[in-house]
Enzyme design. Structure first.
Site, PDB file in Angstrom:
ATOM      1  N   ASP A  11     -15.874  21.386  -0.650  1.00  0.00           N
ATOM      2  CA  ASP A  11     -15.819  22.967  -0.027  1.00  0.00           C
ATOM      3  C   ASP A  11     -17.358  23.661   0.171  1.00  0.00           C
ATOM      4  O   ASP A  11     -18.226  22.975  -0.384  1.00  0.00           O
ATOM      5  CB  ASP A  11     -15.586  23.715  -1.613  1.00  0.00           C
ATOM      6  CG  ASP A  11     -15.154  25.240  -1.562  1.00  0.00           C
ATOM      7  OD1 ASP A  11     -15.562  25.820  -0.660  1.00  0.00           O
ATOM      8  OD2 ASP A  11     -14.458  25.733  -2.185  1.00  0.00           O
ATOM      9  N   HIS A  13     -18.155  26.914   1.191  1.00  0.00           N
ATOM     10  CA  HIS A  13     -18.155  28.281   1.178  1.00  0.00           C
ATOM     11  C   HIS A  13     -19.378  28.744   0.472  1.00  0.00           C
ATOM     12  O   HIS A  13     -19.470  28.492  -0.827  1.00  0.00           O
ATOM     13  CB  HIS A  13     -16.902  29.014   0.452  1.00  0.00           C
ATOM     14  CG  HIS A  13     -15.790  28.961   1.434  1.00  0.00           C
ATOM     15  ND1 HIS A  13     -14.836  27.858   1.526  1.00  0.00           N
ATOM     16  CD2 HIS A  13     -15.139  29.724   2.374  1.00  0.00           C
ATOM     17  CE1 HIS A  13     -13.941  28.090   2.148  1.00  0.00           C
ATOM     18  NE2 HIS A  13     -14.105  29.114   3.016  1.00  0.00           N
TER      19      HIS A  13
HETATM   20  C1  B12 Z   1     -16.305  32.895   5.292  1.00  0.00           C
HETATM   21  C2  B12 Z   1     -15.015  32.014   5.088  1.00  0.00           C
HETATM   22  C3  B12 Z   1     -15.265  30.788   5.622  1.00  0.00           C
HETATM   23  C4  B12 Z   1     -16.379  30.218   6.375  1.00  0.00           C
HETATM   24  C5  B12 Z   1     -17.305  29.955   5.343  1.00  0.00           C
HETATM   25  C6  B12 Z   1     -18.771  29.659   5.804  1.00  0.00           C
HETATM   26  C7  B12 Z   1     -19.487  29.432   4.874  1.00  0.00           C
HETATM   27  N1  B12 Z   1     -20.399  28.255   4.913  1.00  0.00           N
HETATM   28  O1  B12 Z   1     -19.560  29.874   3.571  1.00  0.00           O
HETATM   29  C8  B12 Z   1     -15.450  29.135   7.220  1.00  0.00           C
HETATM   30  C9  B12 Z   1     -15.204  29.618   8.584  1.00  0.00           C
HETATM   31  C10 B12 Z   1     -16.292  27.989   7.375  1.00  0.00           C
HETATM   32  C11 B12 Z   1     -14.432  28.835   6.258  1.00  0.00           C
HETATM   33  C12 B12 Z   1     -13.856  27.547   6.041  1.00  0.00           C
HETATM   34  C13 B12 Z   1     -12.545  27.360   5.671  1.00  0.00           C
HETATM   35  N2  B12 Z   1     -11.855  28.171   4.647  1.00  0.00           N
HETATM   36 CO1  B12 Z   1     -12.695  30.087   4.407  1.00  0.00          CO
HETATM   37  N3  B12 Z   1     -13.085  31.930   3.956  1.00  0.00           N
HETATM   38  C14 B12 Z   1     -14.273  32.584   4.387  1.00  0.00           C
HETATM   39  C15 B12 Z   1     -13.834  34.004   3.804  1.00  0.00           C
HETATM   40  C16 B12 Z   1     -13.318  34.791   5.127  1.00  0.00           C
HETATM   41  C17 B12 Z   1     -15.025  34.635   3.176  1.00  0.00           C
HETATM   42  C18 B12 Z   1     -15.660  33.953   2.050  1.00  0.00           C
HETATM   43  C19 B12 Z   1     -16.958  34.560   1.394  1.00  0.00           C
HETATM   44  O2  B12 Z   1     -17.884  34.262   2.085  1.00  0.00           O
HETATM   45  N4  B12 Z   1     -16.617  35.833   0.806  1.00  0.00           N
HETATM   46  C20 B12 Z   1     -17.793  36.643   0.390  1.00  0.00           C
HETATM   47  C21 B12 Z   1     -17.993  35.866  -1.065  1.00  0.00           C
HETATM   48  C22 B12 Z   1     -19.288  36.611  -1.573  1.00  0.00           C
HETATM   49  O3  B12 Z   1     -16.905  35.972  -1.891  1.00  0.00           O
HETATM   50  P1  B12 Z   1     -16.044  34.839  -2.597  1.00  0.00           P
HETATM   51  O4  B12 Z   1     -16.389  33.755  -1.827  1.00  0.00           O
HETATM   52  O5  B12 Z   1     -14.767  35.212  -2.877  1.00  0.00           O
HETATM   53  O6  B12 Z   1     -16.877  35.023  -4.034  1.00  0.00           O
HETATM   54  C23 B12 Z   1     -16.772  35.986  -4.956  1.00  0.00           C
HETATM   55  C24 B12 Z   1     -15.700  35.472  -5.900  1.00  0.00           C
HETATM   56  O7  B12 Z   1     -14.780  34.799  -5.471  1.00  0.00           O
HETATM   57  C25 B12 Z   1     -16.355  35.179  -7.181  1.00  0.00           C
HETATM   58  N5  B12 Z   1     -16.646  33.978  -7.451  1.00  0.00           N
HETATM   59  C26 B12 Z   1     -16.727  32.767  -6.738  1.00  0.00           C
HETATM   60  N6  B12 Z   1     -17.093  31.817  -7.835  1.00  0.00           N
HETATM   61  C27 B12 Z   1     -16.983  31.854  -8.800  1.00  0.00           C
HETATM   62  C28 B12 Z   1     -17.262  31.539  -9.993  1.00  0.00           C
HETATM   63  C29 B12 Z   1     -17.003  32.215 -11.258  1.00  0.00           C
HETATM   64  C30 B12 Z   1     -17.289  31.425 -12.342  1.00  0.00           C
HETATM   65  C31 B12 Z   1     -16.879  33.593 -11.082  1.00  0.00           C
HETATM   66  C32 B12 Z   1     -16.698  34.163 -12.535  1.00  0.00           C
HETATM   67  C33 B12 Z   1     -16.690  34.279 -10.092  1.00  0.00           C
HETATM   68  C34 B12 Z   1     -16.895  33.669  -8.790  1.00  0.00           C
HETATM   69  O8  B12 Z   1     -17.727  35.674  -7.101  1.00  0.00           O
HETATM   70  C35 B12 Z   1     -17.890  35.932  -5.666  1.00  0.00           C
HETATM   71  C36 B12 Z   1     -18.878  37.279  -5.360  1.00  0.00           C
HETATM   72  O9  B12 Z   1     -18.304  38.337  -5.724  1.00  0.00           O
HETATM   73  C37 B12 Z   1     -12.421  33.838   2.839  1.00  0.00           C
HETATM   74  C38 B12 Z   1     -11.559  35.053   2.869  1.00  0.00           C
HETATM   75  C39 B12 Z   1     -12.220  36.041   1.951  1.00  0.00           C
HETATM   76  N7  B12 Z   1     -12.175  37.237   2.593  1.00  0.00           N
HETATM   77  O10 B12 Z   1     -12.366  36.042   0.917  1.00  0.00           O
HETATM   78  C40 B12 Z   1     -11.942  32.510   3.511  1.00  0.00           C
HETATM   79  C41 B12 Z   1     -11.082  31.579   2.341  1.00  0.00           C
HETATM   80  C42 B12 Z   1     -12.006  31.478   1.102  1.00  0.00           C
HETATM   81  N8  B12 Z   1     -11.008  30.448   3.178  1.00  0.00           N
HETATM   82  C43 B12 Z   1     -10.044  29.623   3.181  1.00  0.00           C
HETATM   83  C44 B12 Z   1      -9.919  28.376   3.557  1.00  0.00           C
HETATM   84  C45 B12 Z   1      -8.256  27.862   3.632  1.00  0.00           C
HETATM   85  C46 B12 Z   1     -10.861  27.919   4.560  1.00  0.00           C
HETATM   86  C47 B12 Z   1     -10.422  26.689   5.415  1.00  0.00           C
HETATM   87  C48 B12 Z   1      -9.714  25.450   4.627  1.00  0.00           C
HETATM   88  C49 B12 Z   1      -9.767  26.883   6.541  1.00  0.00           C
HETATM   89  C50 B12 Z   1      -9.466  25.591   7.468  1.00  0.00           C
HETATM   90  N9  B12 Z   1      -7.971  25.562   7.268  1.00  0.00           N
HETATM   91  O11 B12 Z   1     -10.138  24.904   7.898  1.00  0.00           O
HETATM   92  C51 B12 Z   1     -11.862  26.080   5.595  1.00  0.00           C
HETATM   93  C52 B12 Z   1     -12.382  25.048   4.497  1.00  0.00           C
HETATM   94  C53 B12 Z   1     -13.653  24.632   4.777  1.00  0.00           C
HETATM   95  C54 B12 Z   1     -14.121  23.732   3.528  1.00  0.00           C
HETATM   96  N10 B12 Z   1     -14.560  22.418   3.698  1.00  0.00           N
HETATM   97  O12 B12 Z   1     -14.487  24.442   2.283  1.00  0.00           O
HETATM   98  C55 B12 Z   1      -9.135  30.488   2.461  1.00  0.00           C
HETATM   99  C56 B12 Z   1      -8.950  29.670   0.568  1.00  0.00           C
HETATM  100  C57 B12 Z   1      -7.560  29.954   0.301  1.00  0.00           C
HETATM  101  C58 B12 Z   1      -7.244  29.357  -0.862  1.00  0.00           C
HETATM  102  N11 B12 Z   1      -8.023  29.131  -1.925  1.00  0.00           N
HETATM  103  O13 B12 Z   1      -6.043  29.207  -1.060  1.00  0.00           O
HETATM  104  C59 B12 Z   1      -9.673  31.916   2.116  1.00  0.00           C
HETATM  105  C60 B12 Z   1      -9.707  32.788   0.833  1.00  0.00           C
HETATM  106  C61 B12 Z   1      -9.106  32.602   3.202  1.00  0.00           C
HETATM  107  C62 B12 Z   1      -7.653  32.928   3.060  1.00  0.00           C
HETATM  108  N12 B12 Z   1      -7.307  33.911   2.586  1.00  0.00           N
HETATM  109  O14 B12 Z   1      -6.758  31.970   3.300  1.00  0.00           O
HETATM  110  N13 B12 Z   1     -13.962  29.788   5.490  1.00  0.00           N
END
Ligand code: B12
Lengths: 141, 398
Positions: A11, A13
């Site tokens: 992963d 992200h």
């Molecule tokens: C930007 C993004 C990407 C970028 C990442 C760039 C980078 N280097 O960071 C790129 C384009 C590279 C990417 C790639 C992929 N991605 Co992407 N990505 C996203 C996206 C749009 C935003 C993620 C983000 O940065 N959010 C902002 C942060 C702040 O929020 P967050 O990550 O959700 O984290 C928050 C919470 O989750 C929480 N949290 C996180 N960890 C923890 C731990 C604890 C203990 C707690 C309490 C809370 C917590 O706190 C954070 C802050 O509030 C999401 C969709 C979305 N809108 O969330 C998809 C998403 C995460 N990606 C997804 C997928 C599938 C992929 C790919 C597999 C796509 C593909 N087929 O190639 C690849 C995987 C690459 C890899 N090897 O990991 C899916 C995951 C689906 C799933 N889990 O079932 C998502 C959800 C999109 C979707 N709806 O399908 N991605």
């Protein structure tokens, strides 16, 4: 208090990881951030080398399930991890899923706190609550 | 300008003697001391030089043995192993401390035991099991490079322990320098301490260095002699060991260090002294029979004593070393071989194989193991320029 954190498996992200690092520091934790792309053994090994009290794993891309299943087996090989608070959060399944199924499953893998799509601050509040609780337990003994 | 110099390299199988215009190489006569052998074969040449113009390096019997005790595979053991390898030390075993009671105690005398574990703010990484284990082990030196907070207990319980700065910093990164210097110095003292080598101070006023040290120092300047394209791998296939030196760019490990080039020694891969273990390694490699077929020989060649057999062994050595550093075998280090631009070969091999024969093996390896048409350049250091450059350069920095 020391926390080891990072994003598990392949992963990449990174945004959540940075926010977690900052939030933990703001709450006074000493953070050892292994970053994205971290394997389970590295997490456990980092806990051993640092003497951390908490291991906080994130997973965003849907890999968590596979790694979760590996936890009991790998953890059993370590002799000094029993008192560590284990926490996992992010997107813990592929797609949405509901917390009622997900939480007990991950607890079964050995996690003390499971935060599927839970807001970070809420998650960290429950961590602090557990720390408090455990300290009380220690004092009562 | 300074006088002409005479450079001598003593190896486990042969020695070479070089001047500005000539280089000669002789098989060693093991019935004689190195000094006697040298004066017997090159006496006249030696007489033409003053003691201060003779420079000697040695790789003969070089190598210390170490046993490493650490608390995790991903950090302490990995870092210490990395440093020991880069200092040219032979690792007998690595021990994960939590399971120390399950390891058998090596019967051989260990030259140096390395103990490490924990960042500086983490205490009690070790317990009595460590001291019990050490009581049963025979070793000459012991060095502690773990958490500062554990130093008092370690000093109290381990006699004559040398304490150096922790090799793991507070961000879990590696800190190489002090352990590396310590090990390099031990290695150097070991070489100098060998009776045979001590004798050689009768003919030189200069310090005798270890050959790998000299070669490693030359690598940053290698392009002054050859048009070598970075990143490159240098293979030195000798009688007893095979050394490789490689650009750090080729490692995808997350170990961050300051050195541009690293070195690995494969102790049991040589074509004379350790010929049997080379053959053993070859027979255990699933691709070797195909390779032999490709070279149009059968495994009977292993029983032969001929120039042809030596050639084949050398080709096998190249193939096995490449396998060992590729992703095909999960070894200590995996290099990004698809990014290599040049292979530089030095040592005895350049006298035995032609560039075509070497390229043949390298391209077989790329096709078979990596499924790739990648074709790095091969550079033969057949005149020992690399070594000469290093040996000459050495005294200019003194
Ligand atoms: C930007 C993004 C990407 C970028 C990442 C760039 C980078 N280097 O960071 C790129 C384009 C590279 C990417 C790639 C992929 N991605 Co992407 N990505 C996203 C996206 C749009 C935003 C993620 C983000 O940065 N959010 C902002 C942060 C702040 O929020 P967050 O990550 O959700 O984290 C928050 C919470 O989750 C929480 N949290 C996180 N960890 C923890 C731990 C604890 C203990 C707690 C309490 C809370 C917590 O706190 C954070 C802050 O509030 C999401 C969709 C979305 N809108 O969330 C998809 C998403 C995460 N990606 C997804 C997928 C599938 C992929 C790919 C597999 C796509 C593909 N087929 O190639 C690849 C995987 C690459 C890899 N090897 O990991 C899916 C995951 C689906 C799933 N889990 O079932 C998502 C959800 C999109 C979707 N709806 O399908 N991605």
């Amino acid at each position: 208090m020391k926390v080891v954190t990072g994003v598990v498996g392949n992963d990449i992200h990174v945004v959540a990881n940075r926010l977690i690092d900052l939030s933990l520091q703001a709450r006074g934790f000493e953070v050892f951030n292994l970053g994205v792309n971290t394997y389970l053994e590295e997490f456990f090994d980092a806990v051993i080398e640092t003497g951390a009290d908490v291991l906080l794993i994130s997973s965003l891309n849907g890999e968590a399930e596979g790694w979760g299943r590996e936890v009991p087996l790998l953890k059993a090989k370590y002799k000094k991890l029993d008192d560590v608070i284990m926490m996992i959060g992010g997107n813990l399944v592929v797609g949405t899923g509901n917390a009622e199924d997900i939480v007990p499953r991950y607890e079964g893998y050995g996690f003390d706190i499971v935060c599927h799509q839970v807001d970070l601050n809420t998650g960290l509040d429950s961590l602090e609550a557990m720390i408090k609780e455990r300290h009380l337990e220690v004092r009562n003994n | 300008m300074s006088q002409e110099k005479l450079l001598i390299d003593v190896g486990s199988t042969y020695f070479k003697v070089s001047t500005k215009n000539s280089i000669e190489q002789h098989f060693r006569d093991f019935n004689k001391s190195i000094l006697d052998d040298l004066t017997h074969k090159c006496g006249q040449k030696l007489e033409g030089f003053d003691k201060q113009d003779i420079h000697i390096c040695s790789s003969a019997n070089g190598g210390l043995s170490t046993l490493i005790i650490g608390v995790t595979n991903s950090f302490s053991l990995k870092y210490a192993t990395n440093i020991a390898f880069n200092s040219g030390i032979n690792i007998i075993d690595t021990i994960l401390f939590q399971n120390i009671e399950e390891y058998t105690i090596p019967s051989d005398l260990i030259d140096v035991v390395i103990i490490t574990g924990g960042i500086n703010s983490n205490k009690d990484n070790f317990s009595d099991e460590l001291f019990h284990y050490l009581e049963k082990l025979s070793y000459s030196n012991v060095v502690f490079v773990g958490s500062e907070l554990d130093v008092p207990t370690i000093k109290e319980n381990i006699e004559n322990v040398v304490v150096l700065p922790n090799i793991i910093d507070d961000r879990l990164h590696i800190v190489e320098d002090s352990l590396k210097n310590y090990l390099t110095n031990l290695y150097q003292q070991d070489i100098e301490g060998k009776e045979d080598i001590k004798d050689l101070y009768n003919i030189t006023d200069n310090q005798i260095f270890s050959t790998p040290y000299v070669v490693n120092k030359t690598l940053p300047f290698i392009d002054s002699k050859y048009s070598v394209v970075n990143p490159f791998v240098l293979l030195d296939i000798g009688g007893a060991t095979t050394d490789i030196h490689y650009s750090k760019d080729l490692v995808d490990e997350n170990i961050v260090t300051e050195n541009e080039y690293d070195r690995l020694v494969f102790k049991k891969l040589g074509v004379y002294k350790s010929k049997q273990s080379l053959i053993f390694a070859a027979k255990n490699n699933e691709f070797v029979y195909e390779l032999l077929m490709h070279l149009k020989v059968t495994e009977n060649i292993f029983e032969e004593q001929s120039d042809k057999a030596t050639k084949i062994l050398m080709q096998l050595a190249i193939f096995l070393v490449l396998c060992k550093i590729s992703h095909y075998k999960k070894a200590y280090v995996n290099l990004k071989l698809l990014s290599v631009n040049s292979f530089v070969l030095t040592g005895g091999i350049t006298k035995v194989l032609t560039a075509e024969e070497i390229e043949n093996i390298i391209s077989f390896f790329y096709k078979k193991i990596l499924n790739s048409e990648h074709n790095p350049a091969t550079v033969l250091d057949s005149n020992y320029d690399i070594w000469t450059l290093g040996a000459e350069g050495k005294e200019t920095c003194q």
